[in-house]
Motif scaffolding. Structure first.
Motif, mmCIF file in Angstrom:
data_model
loop_
_atom_site.group_PDB
_atom_site.id
_atom_site.type_symbol
_atom_site.label_atom_id
_atom_site.label_comp_id
_atom_site.label_asym_id
_atom_site.label_seq_id
_atom_site.Cartn_x
_atom_site.Cartn_y
_atom_site.Cartn_z
ATOM 1 N N GLU A 188 -0.444 5.178 8.959
ATOM 2 C CA GLU A 188 -0.197 3.738 8.851
ATOM 3 C C GLU A 188 0.957 3.404 7.922
ATOM 4 O OE1 GLU A 188 -3.128 5.119 8.154
ATOM 5 O OE2 GLU A 188 -4.584 4.406 9.634
ATOM 6 N N GLY A 189 1.514 4.424 7.231
ATOM 7 C CA GLY A 189 2.553 4.152 6.252
ATOM 8 C C GLY A 189 1.947 3.781 4.916
ATOM 9 N N ARG A 190 2.771 3.708 3.899
ATOM 10 C CA ARG A 190 2.273 3.520 2.544
ATOM 11 C C ARG A 190 1.744 2.111 2.307
ATOM 12 N NH1 ARG A 190 4.536 7.418 -1.893
ATOM 13 N NH2 ARG A 190 2.345 7.195 -2.306
ATOM 14 N N GLY A 191 2.430 1.115 2.843
ATOM 15 C CA GLY A 191 1.970 -0.245 2.645
ATOM 16 C C GLY A 191 2.100 -0.686 1.199
ATOM 17 N N PRO A 192 1.491 -1.827 0.854
ATOM 18 C CA PRO A 192 1.633 -2.378 -0.498
ATOM 19 C C PRO A 192 0.809 -1.609 -1.523
ATOM 20 C CG PRO A 192 0.106 -3.707 0.780
ATOM 21 C CD PRO A 192 0.663 -2.682 1.737
#
Length: 260
Positions: A188-192
């Motif tokens: 999902e990716g690193r995100g916040p």
């Protein structure tokens, strides 16, 4: 006091906020771009903050240290944290719960004779911006990675099942700050970066122990909780961003004055 900032990004939020606090208290702040000519000419400042990990930045820090100026973090400690082999070896000697790390050389050469039967994490041996960090779950994926990064010196870690979240613990002197961020291995990716309501018991002390072992004053420790909840260190970073952490700029300003 005169405090020097060794950086090619003086607008970094943590640095600029700390610099503002120092100036407001009547101290001088000098910006040193390690890539500029004649940097640090003249009398050294009372202390320096090293937020540049380039060869030029490390060379400048070492030159200032030889003149007797305190540098946070030292050139030697910063250099060590850029070599994941040396980082892991020191962790093992110190008894830290660090991910088991094997150095295997150039990725293409190593992968040619490997058949994976369980997931591994492949990382560039030398930590830098846009380096290689990948979860590899089968031999086909490994082959593609080797095609894209054939000559990259790498280390390999067995994948430890976890929640998919990194506990980001940062230290400035004795102050420890913490947050949650999805692992860079997450699809999902690193995100916040999210707040961490409570640091698990013993993890702040573990973070401070890392600072002692690696001779760091400003640093980050990436920790995952394994299946039984115990901490496993997967990375150590010298002078990370520590963005959006209340109290961090003041802690950094105080540390600079303490070292001066």
């Amino acid at each position: 006091m005169r405090i020097g900032l060794i950086t090619d990004n003086p607008g970094h939020p943590l640095l600029s906020a700390a610099a503002g606090l120092l100036r407001a208290a009547g101290h001088g702040v000098e910006l040193l771009d390690p890539g500029a000519p004649d940097t640090a000419a003249g009398e050294p400042a009372d202390a320096y903050l090293l937020k540049a990990h380039t060869p030029q930045g490390l060379e400048l820090a070492l030159r200032l240290e030889r003149l007797g100026a305190p540098v946070v973090n030292s050139a030697a400690a910063t250099t060590l944290c850029q070599d994941r082999t040396l980082m892991a070896e020191l962790a093992v000697r110190a008894g830290l719960p660090f991910a088991e790390t094997r150095t295997v050389g150039a990725l293409a050469r190593w992968s040619a004779g490997v058949s994976l039967d369980s997931p591994v994490v492949v990382k560039s041996r030398h930590s830098r911006r846009a380096d290689l960090v990948a979860l590899v779950d089968d031999t086909a994926h490994l082959g593609k990675l080797a095609h894209d990064w054939p000559d990259e010196p790498v280390v390999v870690q067995d994948f430890a099942p976890n929640s998919g979240w990194d506990h980001k613990l940062w230290a400035i002197g004795d102050r420890v700050f913490a947050a949650l961020r999805r692992s860079e291995l997450s699809p999902e990716g690193r995100g916040p970066t999210l707040p961490l309501a409570r640091i698990p018991d013993g993890w702040a002390d573990l973070t401070r122990r890392v600072g002692e072992v690696y001779s760091l004053d400003v640093y980050g420790v990436d920790i995952i909780a394994t299946a039984d909840g115990s901490p496993l260190i997967v990375d150590v970073n010298a002078f990370p961003g520590i963005r959006d952490q209340p109290g961090a700029p003041q802690a950094l300003a105080d540390l600079a004055l303490l070292r001066a």
